[in-house]
Scaffold this motif. Structure first.
Motif, PDB file in Angstrom:
ATOM      1  N   ALA B   9       0.847  -1.277  -0.132  1.00 29.65           N
ATOM      2  CA  ALA B   9      -0.143  -0.135   0.026  1.00 29.65           C
ATOM      3  C   ALA B   9       0.902   1.349   0.005  1.00 29.65           C
ATOM      4  CB  ALA B   9      -0.960   0.022   1.179  1.00 29.65           C
ATOM      5  N   VAL B  10       0.407   2.206  -0.490  1.00 29.44           N
ATOM      6  CA  VAL B  10       1.113   3.656  -0.807  1.00 29.44           C
ATOM      7  C   VAL B  10       1.836   4.066   0.514  1.00 29.44           C
ATOM      8  CG1 VAL B  10       0.883   6.051  -1.406  1.00 29.44           C
ATOM      9  CG2 VAL B  10      -0.184   4.256  -2.847  1.00 29.44           C
ATOM     10  N   SER B  11       0.907   4.056   1.606  1.00 26.31           N
ATOM     11  CA  SER B  11       1.668   4.681   2.930  1.00 26.31           C
ATOM     12  C   SER B  11       2.898   3.762   3.352  1.00 26.31           C
ATOM     13  CB  SER B  11       0.482   4.786   3.973  1.00 26.31           C
ATOM     14  OG  SER B  11       0.276   3.332   4.374  1.00 26.31           O
ATOM     15  N   LYS B  12       2.775   2.285   2.903  1.00 25.97           N
ATOM     16  CA  LYS B  12       4.054   1.572   3.320  1.00 25.97           C
ATOM     17  C   LYS B  12       5.141   1.804   2.297  1.00 25.97           C
ATOM     18  CE  LYS B  12       0.809  -1.188   5.828  1.00 25.97           C
ATOM     19  NZ  LYS B  12      -0.799  -1.442   5.686  1.00 25.97           N
ATOM     20  N   ILE B  13       5.147   2.099   1.332  1.00 22.87           N
ATOM     21  CA  ILE B  13       5.848   2.535   0.397  1.00 22.87           C
ATOM     22  C   ILE B  13       6.707   3.790   0.853  1.00 22.87           C
ATOM     23  CG2 ILE B  13       6.361   2.762  -2.079  1.00 22.87           C
ATOM     24  CD1 ILE B  13       4.192   0.673  -2.863  1.00 22.87           C
ATOM     25  N   LEU B  14       5.680   4.653   1.242  1.00 22.65           N
ATOM     26  CA  LEU B  14       6.262   5.959   1.413  1.00 22.65           C
ATOM     27  C   LEU B  14       7.279   6.005   2.837  1.00 22.65           C
ATOM     28  CD1 LEU B  14       3.153   8.244   0.612  1.00 22.65           C
ATOM     29  CD2 LEU B  14       5.040   8.112  -0.577  1.00 22.65           C
ATOM     30  N   THR B  15       7.167   4.823   3.597  1.00 24.80           N
ATOM     31  CA  THR B  15       8.099   5.010   4.720  1.00 24.80           C
ATOM     32  C   THR B  15       9.328   4.568   4.267  1.00 24.80           C
ATOM     33  OG1 THR B  15       7.472   2.502   5.057  1.00 24.80           O
ATOM     34  CG2 THR B  15       6.146   3.940   6.124  1.00 24.80           C
ATOM     35  N   ILE B  16       9.619   4.182   3.057  1.00 24.04           N
ATOM     36  CA  ILE B  16      10.941   3.963   2.493  1.00 24.04           C
ATOM     37  C   ILE B  16      11.468   4.980   1.751  1.00 24.04           C
ATOM     38  CG2 ILE B  16      12.078   2.391   0.968  1.00 24.04           C
ATOM     39  CD1 ILE B  16      10.110   0.341   1.461  1.00 24.04           C
ATOM     40  N   ARG B  17      12.638   5.577   2.382  1.00 25.28           N
ATOM     41  CA  ARG B  17      13.099   6.764   2.017  1.00 25.28           C
ATOM     42  C   ARG B  17      14.280   6.579   0.807  1.00 25.28           C
ATOM     43  NH1 ARG B  17       8.930   9.253   1.680  1.00 25.28           N
ATOM     44  NH2 ARG B  17      10.186  10.816   0.877  1.00 25.28           N
ATOM     45  N   TYR B  18      14.518   7.824   0.450  1.00 28.41           N
ATOM     46  CA  TYR B  18      15.571   7.609  -0.604  1.00 28.41           C
ATOM     47  C   TYR B  18      17.008   7.111   0.126  1.00 28.41           C
ATOM     48  CZ  TYR B  18      18.308   8.706  -4.635  1.00 28.41           C
ATOM     49  OH  TYR B  18      19.063   8.483  -5.811  1.00 28.41           O
ATOM     50  N   GLU B  19      17.578   6.219  -0.592  1.00 29.72           N
ATOM     51  CA  GLU B  19      18.939   5.536  -0.314  1.00 29.72           C
ATOM     52  C   GLU B  19      19.827   5.894  -1.542  1.00 29.72           C
ATOM     53  OE1 GLU B  19      20.864   3.651   2.595  1.00 29.72           O
ATOM     54  OE2 GLU B  19      18.830   4.080   2.689  1.00 29.72           O
ATOM     55  N   PRO B  20      20.811   6.776  -1.132  1.00 22.50           N
ATOM     56  CA  PRO B  20      21.612   7.055  -2.178  1.00 22.50           C
ATOM     57  C   PRO B  20      22.677   5.690  -2.555  1.00 22.50           C
ATOM     58  CG  PRO B  20      22.097   8.767  -0.387  1.00 22.50           C
ATOM     59  CD  PRO B  20      20.994   7.474  -0.036  1.00 22.50           C
TER      60      PRO B  20
END
Lengths: 123, 181
Positions: B9-20
């Protein structure tokens, strides 16, 4: 110790349309926030873009580094909490620190029975 | 499986932040400072540009007042003259700007201008975002733990099908999870 939390009176999590929802937001911060907001809102959760509608907001500018804020709101008649395979509608109260966006939320259910309607099961 | 329990679900995906991938946050922020906070994040659809811009906003919001524009097909083009010079301007989806708006925006004195685009523009490129099957596996692991191993082949297939667009891959995985859950 740093914390941000929401507590609902009587630990209630099942509400009916028109019920009062009340409780306390409390915080202990390491750095001061510009603003703290306490919000009553619902949002959709699932595959697509999230829709969010904020119904009530308590805004505290230049809040103390440690404090509490009580809230007491009347819930509207709709929309009801529900879940299907593609979408859920979720009610929540949250406390948000700005500008960092750090937040803590409490989710609850609002339907005529107080329990989430699950689509496709008849419940 | 109901939507709010779906790990994709989108909210769970949004918890994963950018990882250089090939740099570090410190290096990115140092380069951004070197560029006077005027730079572009470049990459194809679903490569993490918006996530990176959001995370930069979070980093920079302690120091700057951020003015955020998210440009979609439906959103109006912002009036450059209304932008406060004391703001750091962030534009997600700057490909929608026409030549004239670009001219005005580049001339406008602000505390900074950071944009996302699909192709290089008249700003220095801060980073070229890209995706790999390994990055997708890492995201899957964050979302579903050891179950990520069970969908590795499917994930690779979806990665190729969507040409590395992780947003579309994760949407497909949402459906897969909803069906089997």
């Amino acid at each position: 110790m740093k914390y941000v939390q929401i507590s609902i009176d009587n630990n209630a999590s099942n509400f009916k349309p028109g019920d009062q929802i009340s409780g306390t937001a409390s915080w202990q911060l390491e750095e001061s926030a510009k603003t703290i907001e306490v919000r009553l809102f619902f949002y959709t959760e699932g595959k697509g873009t999230r829709d969010i509608e904020v119904l009530e907001t308590l805004q505290l500018d230049s809040p103390p580094i440690s404090g509490t804020q009580q809230f007491d709101w009347r819930l509207p008649q709709s929309p009801y909490s529900f879940s299907g395979k593609l979408i859920s509608l979720i009610w929540a109260v949250e406390v948000v620190l700005l500008p960092s966006g750090e937040a803590e939320s409490f989710e609850f259910q609002m339907t005529p029975t107080g329990k989430e309607i699950v689509l496709g099961t008849g419940s | 499986m109901i939507a709010r329990a779906n790990p994709f679900a989108v909210s769970k995906i949004l918890t994963i932040r950018y990882e250089p991938q090939s740099t570090t946050w410190d290096a990115l922020l140092a380069r951004l400072q070197l560029l006077g906070h005027r730079a572009a994040i470049v990459g194809p659809e679903g490569s993490g540009k918006t996530t990176l811009l959001e995370d930069l906003a979070s980093h920079l919001s302690q120091k700057f007042s951020i003015r955020w524009f998210a440009l979609t097909e439906d959103s109006p083009i912002p009036a450059v003259s209304d932008i406060d010079p004391d703001h750091l301007v962030m534009v997600d989806g700057a490909d929608r700007f026409g030549w004239l708006t670009w001219q005005k925006l580049l001339r406008k004195k602000t505390r900074g201008l950071i944009v996302t685009t699909h192709t290089p523009v008249r700003l220095n490129t801060l980073i070229q975002c890209s995706t790999t099957p390994e990055l997708l596996s890492w995201i899957n692991y964050k979302l579903i733990g050891e179950h990520a191993n069970e969908i590795e082949k499917l994930s690779d297939r979806l990665f190729r099908k969507h040409r590395g667009n992780l947003r579309d891959v994760l949407r497909d995985l949402y459906d897969v999870w909803a069906a089997i859950g």
